[in-house]
Structures are given as structure tokens and as C-alpha cells.
Scaffold this motif. Sequence first.
Motif, PDB file in Angstrom:
ATOM      1  N   ALA A  42     -10.512   1.100  -6.891  1.00  0.00           N
ATOM      2  CA  ALA A  42     -10.177   2.087  -5.523  1.00  0.00           C
ATOM      3  C   ALA A  42     -11.284   2.981  -5.474  1.00  0.00           C
ATOM      4  O   ALA A  42     -11.753   3.397  -4.365  1.00  0.00           O
ATOM      5  CB  ALA A  42      -8.900   2.754  -5.848  1.00  0.00           C
ATOM      6  N   GLU A  43     -11.831   3.385  -6.689  1.00  0.00           N
ATOM      7  CA  GLU A  43     -13.244   4.122  -6.707  1.00  0.00           C
ATOM      8  C   GLU A  43     -14.363   3.511  -5.912  1.00  0.00           C
ATOM      9  O   GLU A  43     -15.159   4.127  -5.082  1.00  0.00           O
ATOM     10  CB  GLU A  43     -13.396   4.717  -7.806  1.00  0.00           C
ATOM     11  N   GLU A  44     -14.307   2.248  -6.140  1.00  0.00           N
ATOM     12  CA  GLU A  44     -15.587   1.444  -5.608  1.00  0.00           C
ATOM     13  C   GLU A  44     -15.536   1.292  -3.988  1.00  0.00           C
ATOM     14  O   GLU A  44     -16.457   1.362  -3.362  1.00  0.00           O
ATOM     15  CB  GLU A  44     -15.240   0.297  -6.266  1.00  0.00           C
ATOM     16  N   ILE A  45     -14.102   1.056  -3.585  1.00  0.00           N
ATOM     17  CA  ILE A  45     -14.103   0.849  -2.040  1.00  0.00           C
ATOM     18  C   ILE A  45     -13.492   1.911  -1.298  1.00  0.00           C
ATOM     19  O   ILE A  45     -13.106   1.843  -0.225  1.00  0.00           O
ATOM     20  CB  ILE A  45     -13.039  -0.332  -1.902  1.00  0.00           C
ATOM     21  N   GLY A  46     -13.208   3.062  -1.948  1.00  0.00           N
ATOM     22  CA  GLY A  46     -12.494   4.339  -1.175  1.00  0.00           C
ATOM     23  C   GLY A  46     -10.812   3.961  -1.028  1.00  0.00           C
ATOM     24  O   GLY A  46     -10.642   4.637   0.131  1.00  0.00           O
ATOM     25  N   GLY A  47     -10.306   3.292  -1.820  1.00  0.00           N
ATOM     26  CA  GLY A  47      -8.944   3.196  -1.628  1.00  0.00           C
ATOM     27  C   GLY A  47      -8.255   3.907  -2.271  1.00  0.00           C
ATOM     28  O   GLY A  47      -8.524   5.000  -3.080  1.00  0.00           O
ATOM     29  N   THR A  48      -6.785   3.539  -2.392  1.00  0.00           N
ATOM     30  CA  THR A  48      -5.855   4.252  -3.120  1.00  0.00           C
ATOM     31  C   THR A  48      -5.044   3.395  -4.123  1.00  0.00           C
ATOM     32  O   THR A  48      -4.420   2.265  -3.719  1.00  0.00           O
ATOM     33  CB  THR A  48      -4.625   4.988  -2.175  1.00  0.00           C
TER      34      THR A  48
END
Length: 246
Positions: A42-48
Motif C-alpha cells: 500500500a505504501e509503494e502504490i499509494g493504496g489502502t
Amino acid sequence: MKTAVVTGSSSGIGAATARQLAAAGYHVFLAARRADRIEALAEEIGGTAVATDVTSAESVAGLAEAVGPRLDVLVNNAGGAFGSAPVAQADAEQWRRMYEVNVIGLMQVTKALLPALIASGAGTILNVGSTAGRIAYEGGAGYTAAKHGTQVVTETLRLELWDQPVRVMEIAPGMVRTDEFALVRFDGDEERAAAVYAGVAEPLVAEDIADIITFMVTRPAHVNLDEVVVRPRAQAAQHKVHRNPR
């Protein structure tokens, strides 16, 4: 921004799909049991990241709450094969686990997120099935039964949602080499897992499936790719695989 949920997104096809959907402009909710992995992704791709066990109705309710009232895409990818014993030596608990994750889990997630998919006005449900959902083979009865279940649930959903703004699709991959699938099936036996792909120069990889999934869900809303069956060129059929001699 459009939103997508990908179950089983801690590794393999699910993780690759999350990356490609994020690259296509989606905010991706990563749903899987291994919180550390999905939090890093999530941190890598800007997700949740939403730690989720699809076999638990309570856990799935928490996922639906995190997603909120509107959702564009649901990729039901969570699944798995456990064991390869013939029916005469089958382990009932392994069969239950396969049915729980491949069928019951798919149902619970779909049921919980369907109102949000309808609310989007153009929702998409994409279920990750398998060529095992289309043909039987020795030692695979538990898994093939579960994946036949995935296929039939998909077909039934399409009939039941015919008047709703929701597409229902399935991708059915053949031989895909991922870090964990065969290892899990053979209970960590690396030699047996490696033998599945021995001599196959170019099996499919997770990114191949993720690429097709992303293509399917990004078609115009009136286009429904009911099912896509994909195998590597080396796999002409479930039992016919070209292997280079050692």
C-alpha cells in the motif's frame, strides 16, 4: 479517482494486479490476511491496506466499512489449492479450506461490496478462476471442485445482476509460476513445487495475468468479457505441456 478492491493481494497475482490497477489510476484497497505485506505494498502504490480474512464474515464486514459507499472494481483473487491426494486418500479439512476460500469467501466479499459496486453506476466484479474450473485431472478433485464452484458462482451472478449496472467477469489462468502457489499446494515441498514447472521455458507469471485483468476491467462499461481462458503457449491443454529435455 476510481477505486478497486483486490483480495489475496499480499503476493502473486493479487499483488501484481494491485500494482497494475494503481498504475492505471485506481486507488486500490489491498485485502489479505498478511497485514505486513499489504501495508508495504500500500505504501509503494499509494493504496489502502485492510487486513482481511475472506472466510470470516466479520472481517469482510470490516473491509466493506473501510471501502465505503462506492466502489468501481472488485477483483476476487483470494484462493488456493491445498494438497494433491486422490479422492481415495483425500483430506476433508483441506477440501473444506479450499471451498471456504475459493467459493464461500468469494460470496461473502461480493455480497458485502455489491451495494457499493451498484452505487458506482458502472461496477465490475472480476473473479479469478482457473482452467481447473473447466477440466478434471487426477489428484486435483478438491481444487477442481472448488474452482468449478468459482465459475458457476460467476455465471449465476451474471444472471442475477442482469438488470444492475455491474459487469461480472472471470479470468481462468492455466500454468502460472508464482512464488507461493505450488509451494502451498505441496505443503512447502520445494522439489515437488519446482517439478510442476520443470522444463517449461516460459510459463505465465503473475504480471501476465494482472495485465489481462487490468485490460478486462478498463473496457468501456457496456463491454462484458464474460470469461478469458489464458495459458502459456507451452500448455496446449491441462495434460499436454511442452517441456525441454534437461
